[in-house]
Scaffold this motif. Structure first.
Motif, mmCIF file in Angstrom:
data_model
loop_
_atom_site.group_PDB
_atom_site.id
_atom_site.type_symbol
_atom_site.label_atom_id
_atom_site.label_comp_id
_atom_site.label_asym_id
_atom_site.label_seq_id
_atom_site.Cartn_x
_atom_site.Cartn_y
_atom_site.Cartn_z
ATOM 1 N N MET A 219 0.822 -1.181 0.000
ATOM 2 C CA MET A 219 0.000 0.000 0.000
ATOM 3 C C MET A 219 0.877 1.259 0.000
ATOM 4 N N ALA A 220 1.921 1.244 0.841
ATOM 5 C CA ALA A 220 2.818 2.400 0.909
ATOM 6 C C ALA A 220 3.481 2.629 -0.450
ATOM 7 N N TYR A 221 3.882 1.534 -1.105
ATOM 8 C CA TYR A 221 4.497 1.627 -2.422
ATOM 9 C C TYR A 221 3.515 2.270 -3.413
ATOM 10 N N GLU A 222 2.273 1.815 -3.409
ATOM 11 C CA GLU A 222 1.253 2.358 -4.318
ATOM 12 C C GLU A 222 1.018 3.838 -4.062
ATOM 13 N N ARG A 223 0.962 4.252 -2.786
ATOM 14 C CA ARG A 223 0.757 5.664 -2.459
ATOM 15 C C ARG A 223 1.930 6.507 -2.959
ATOM 16 N N THR A 224 3.137 5.997 -2.788
ATOM 17 C CA THR A 224 4.332 6.712 -3.244
ATOM 18 C C THR A 224 4.314 6.851 -4.761
ATOM 19 N N ARG A 225 3.980 5.776 -5.457
ATOM 20 C CA ARG A 225 3.889 5.812 -6.933
ATOM 21 C C ARG A 225 2.828 6.797 -7.399
ATOM 22 N N ALA A 226 1.684 6.814 -6.711
ATOM 23 C CA ALA A 226 0.596 7.719 -7.090
ATOM 24 C C ALA A 226 1.021 9.177 -6.922
ATOM 25 N N ARG A 227 1.777 9.486 -5.868
ATOM 26 C CA ARG A 227 2.267 10.845 -5.664
ATOM 27 C C ARG A 227 3.326 11.203 -6.700
ATOM 28 N N ALA A 228 4.176 10.258 -7.022
ATOM 29 C CA ALA A 228 5.270 10.513 -7.966
ATOM 30 C C ALA A 228 4.762 10.652 -9.403
ATOM 31 N N THR A 229 3.829 9.826 -9.781
ATOM 32 C CA THR A 229 3.285 9.876 -11.143
ATOM 33 C C THR A 229 1.758 9.797 -11.074
ATOM 34 N N PRO A 230 1.113 10.917 -10.754
ATOM 35 C CA PRO A 230 -0.341 10.889 -10.634
ATOM 36 C C PRO A 230 -1.007 10.661 -11.991
ATOM 37 N N VAL A 231 -2.179 10.089 -11.950
ATOM 38 C CA VAL A 231 -2.975 9.893 -13.157
ATOM 39 C C VAL A 231 -3.682 11.211 -13.451
ATOM 40 N N ILE A 232 -3.579 11.663 -14.671
ATOM 41 C CA ILE A 232 -4.213 12.914 -15.068
ATOM 42 C C ILE A 232 -5.311 12.582 -16.070
ATOM 43 N N VAL A 233 -6.501 13.034 -15.765
ATOM 44 C CA VAL A 233 -7.640 12.810 -16.648
ATOM 45 C C VAL A 233 -7.956 14.127 -17.332
ATOM 46 N N GLU A 234 -8.023 14.100 -18.647
ATOM 47 C CA GLU A 234 -8.302 15.301 -19.424
ATOM 48 C C GLU A 234 -9.609 15.097 -20.179
ATOM 49 N N THR A 235 -10.508 16.062 -20.060
ATOM 50 C CA THR A 235 -11.760 16.004 -20.810
ATOM 51 C C THR A 235 -11.486 16.506 -22.218
ATOM 52 N N LEU A 236 -11.688 15.660 -23.203
ATOM 53 C CA LEU A 236 -11.418 16.028 -24.583
ATOM 54 C C LEU A 236 -12.625 16.686 -25.251
ATOM 55 N N SER A 237 -13.818 16.363 -24.753
ATOM 56 C CA SER A 237 -15.036 16.959 -25.275
ATOM 57 C C SER A 237 -16.156 16.756 -24.271
ATOM 58 N N HIS A 238 -17.003 17.759 -24.131
ATOM 59 C CA HIS A 238 -18.162 17.588 -23.260
ATOM 60 C C HIS A 238 -19.281 16.845 -23.978
ATOM 61 N N LEU A 239 -19.155 16.700 -25.297
ATOM 62 C CA LEU A 239 -20.162 15.985 -26.078
ATOM 63 C C LEU A 239 -19.860 14.497 -26.110
ATOM 64 N N PRO A 240 -20.870 13.660 -25.882
ATOM 65 C CA PRO A 240 -20.644 12.218 -26.039
ATOM 66 C C PRO A 240 -20.343 11.886 -27.512
ATOM 67 N N LEU A 241 -19.701 10.764 -27.743
ATOM 68 C CA LEU A 241 -19.312 10.375 -29.104
ATOM 69 C C LEU A 241 -20.476 10.392 -30.090
ATOM 70 N N ASP A 242 -21.620 9.853 -29.681
ATOM 71 C CA ASP A 242 -22.741 9.768 -30.622
ATOM 72 C C ASP A 242 -23.225 11.144 -31.064
ATOM 73 N N ARG A 243 -23.063 12.165 -30.236
ATOM 74 C CA ARG A 243 -23.469 13.523 -30.617
ATOM 75 C C ARG A 243 -22.399 14.220 -31.447
ATOM 76 N N GLN A 244 -21.148 13.763 -31.342
ATOM 77 C CA GLN A 244 -20.082 14.352 -32.152
ATOM 78 C C GLN A 244 -20.186 13.918 -33.607
ATOM 79 N N VAL A 245 -20.715 12.751 -33.840
ATOM 80 C CA VAL A 245 -20.776 12.184 -35.193
ATOM 81 C C VAL A 245 -21.485 13.116 -36.172
ATOM 82 N N GLY A 246 -22.598 13.710 -35.778
ATOM 83 C CA GLY A 246 -23.358 14.575 -36.685
ATOM 84 C C GLY A 246 -23.359 16.034 -36.284
ATOM 85 N N ALA A 247 -22.457 16.435 -35.396
ATOM 86 C CA ALA A 247 -22.411 17.821 -34.916
ATOM 87 C C ALA A 247 -21.963 18.761 -36.027
ATOM 88 N N ASP A 248 -22.566 19.961 -36.059
ATOM 89 C CA ASP A 248 -22.193 20.929 -37.090
ATOM 90 C C ASP A 248 -21.046 21.840 -36.656
#
Length: 183
Positions: free
Chosen positions: A1-30
């Protein structure tokens, strides 16, 4: 657990929102969607052929067909060519449509701003479009839509002014403050 916490601090996961539109709405978006930017990219997003990766692949293909049908891309012997100004045309198309809707809703005239022009008025709200977020700036008889920047979040309802730059950004002055270079 300590190892996992250290790894998470050293290399955190970054989530980036690429679009607020779901894929199905992007298909025909103007508007210019994340799918469009990914389709024309020199390095498209690598995807697996299972789960969400498969969904994205299918959405890409549907969007590709939609762009061809709209005359924004051509296909010759299985090779798809995207028109040079495709993203700009899609943005313009979407802004024109949304500006018309907002004009009716607000009872004001839409005014488009170009490089070097001054934008001023009250920052009313954020407008989420397929092409991205835009700030709705309102004056007594007119309004405009300009690219949103996160620094504007805390200034909704305030008077703003700025000069449109060539890169699509605006150098803002908010309230009584001096200029804020906001890209």
């Amino acid at each position: 657990m300590a190892y996992e916490r250290t790894r998470a601090r050293a290399t955190p996961v970054i989530v980036e929102t690429l679009s607020h539109l779901p894929l199905d709405r992007q298909v025909g978006a103007d508007g210019a969607t994340w799918l469009d930017r990914d389709l024309i990219s020199d390095q498209p997003t690598p995807l697996r052929d299972t789960g969400f990766g498969r969904e994205v692949r299918e959405a890409r293909e549907q969007r590709r067909r939609w762009l061809i049908a709209e005359g924004l891309a051509t296909e010759d012997q299985g090779q798809v060519t995207y028109h040079r100004a495709m993203l700009a045309k899609l943005r313009k198309r979407e802004l024109t449509r949304v500006a018309g809707q907002l004009s009716q809703e607000l009872g004001r005239t839409y005014v488009e701003h170009h490089q070097g022009e001054r934008v001023e008025g009250s920052l009313r709200r954020v407008v989420d479009l397929a092409s991205g977020k835009y700030a709705l700036i309102e004056k007594s008889r007119e309004f405009t839509l300009v690219p949103w920047r996160p620094v504007l979040d805390r200034h909704i309802g305030k008077q703003v002014s700025g000069i449109m730059r060539g890169d699509g950004g605006i150098s803002w002055t908010i309230g009584r403050q001096r200029g804020m270079g906001v890209g």
